[in-house]
Design an enzyme around this catalytic site. Structure first.
Site, short mmCIF file in Angstrom:
data_model
loop_
_atom_site.label_atom_id
_atom_site.label_comp_id
_atom_site.label_asym_id
_atom_site.label_seq_id
_atom_site.Cartn_x
_atom_site.Cartn_y
_atom_site.Cartn_z
CB ALA B 84 -4.35 -5.36 -1.56
CE LYS B 85 1.81 -10.06 -5.15
NZ LYS B 85 2.24 -9.75 -3.66
#
Lengths: 272, 272
Positions: B84-85
């Site tokens: 998802a960063k």
């Protein structure tokens, strides 16, 4: 926006603020929160910035409430900035470009984070231009811990943040050149997020030819005078100071007046 | 995981791969894609990494397919890393911690991005520890554009990436100290994302006491030999090389065999 002034209100349905609004911490609570905020702020502020993290807390159902919030804000004539701080590389950045400029989550603009390099964000830059929306790249954050990355010095001798400002300016100059419409007053598709807290603004910000989104007004510690000083060299109308808790914590009954008051102070300080 | 080896397969339902699988580019297509991948990889790989961006393309309905993919992978006995960063500051990072460790989107681990400073991620570090899940902080990406930020030099003379490795090591040492269980072989809640492409791995990686997630195997250019060389100093079993397209592009019929082949090559190269 020229009529309503530059204040952007952050729509941050945190558990604490949902409680303050006497709403449940649930997807329905998020929906009701956004309805109350947008109704209260309608005709007072031109731009709202829902913070995606608070919707993600409730998973897919929360993101459905986010989609509804974007529609509601736009129906009320507001510009909606999705504060998502997305960013990745290659085909993944293409996917974020689809998601935030073309898909059901698309608002009028989205924020992006450049840890993987400014070049990695190019698919989002292209999508912003192609769809007539905006991309705000985080340059300088409002928190002290960010300094260690943002002021670090690159091989070419410039700081990470100064170099990002140059890259954004170049993107916007390219865009103006392609459109054949360069010139003062024209703002490109890419803006910068620069926290309202802190001293001098990053080098070269006045030449950005893009909008500066400036979070940190109020609860995070920046005053209207700080904003005026920090962005003194930026073009008139090109800075959007963001307040969230300072407005929302006034609750359903008080938030409209709080936004009006803050908006008036900003208009006086920034446009004189 | 000891039995199945270290290969992590990236679940990237891009428009191109959905087409390769003869699936529609829709929420239903995403669901079918994940079902096919997880069934094909079950008993072959221990860890999968769905890329959230490809689900966000379809908004809330896509995120619902993401929730289903996490459940499906876990039911098949896999560890699921949500790529998802995410990352932000203050109460927003708290919200991402809720979202990715406690809410409907929570998988076994999530990736985070540190442009706002490592310190800004502390709420996610704490949530990872408290819930027994993992947090992978992006240190060094697999794309060349990332170098300008990641190798920039901080005021204290160290590079951004080397300093992040030190901070993660410190977090894991703290955790081991609090748990009273320090010692070789114990891995903390925080890992690092270090691309499999490029030369030497960042300084100090061997002392991380956490897992290294290493994307870039195959389509992004890294070979099994590159992975073995780049992570030669890391503890055995502490490196998870990630391949996505190299496996998925073989399609529903060929992906299981492709994952087995790549897994065998990795096991031979990393564990000898």
């Amino acid at each position: 926006m020229a009529e309503l002034g530059p204040l952007c209100v952050g729509i941050d349905p945190s558990p604490a603020l949902l409680g303050r609004f006497e709403l449940p911490d649930s997807p329905d609570g998020l929906r009701a929160f956004c309805e109350i905020c947008i109704e209260a702020l309608s005709g007072v502020v031109a731009v709202v910035k829902p913070q995606v993290a608070f919707f993600e807390r409730h998973g897919a159902a929360g993101m459905s409430a986010f989609e509804a919030a974007v529609a509601l804000g736009q129906d009320a004539g507001m510009l909606v900035v999705a504060d998502a701080k997305r960013g990745d590389v290659g085909s993944t950045t293409e996917a974020y470009a689809d998601a935030w400029f073309r898909g059901p989550l698309a608002a009028d603009a989205v924020t992006a984070t450049p840890y993987l390099g400014a070049g990695a964000l190019v698919p989002m830059v292209r999508a912003a231009r192609a769809t007539g929306r905006g991309l705000f790249v985080v340059v300088t954050s409002s928190n002290p811990e960010g300094r260690e990355v943002q002021e670090a010095v690159r091989r070419d001798g410039s700081s990470v943040e100064a170099s990002l400002v140059r890259t954004i300016s170049r993107w916007n100059a390219e865009e103006a050149h392609e459109a054949g419409s360069a010139g003062p007053g024209r703002l490109g598709a890419v803006g910068a997020v620069v926290g309202a807290t802190g001293g001098a603004s990053p080098e070269g910000l006045a030449r950005l030819a893009g909008v500066v989104l400036a979070p940190g007004l109020g609860a995070q510690g920046a005053t209207v005078a700080d904003v005026a000083r920090r962005f003194a060299t930026c073009a008139r109308g090109a800075v959007l100071p963001v307040a969230a808790r300072a407005v929302l914590a006034e609750g359903p009954a008080g938030m409209r007046a709080a936004a009006e008051r803050l908006g008036d102070e900003l208009a006086a300080a920034l446009c004189s």
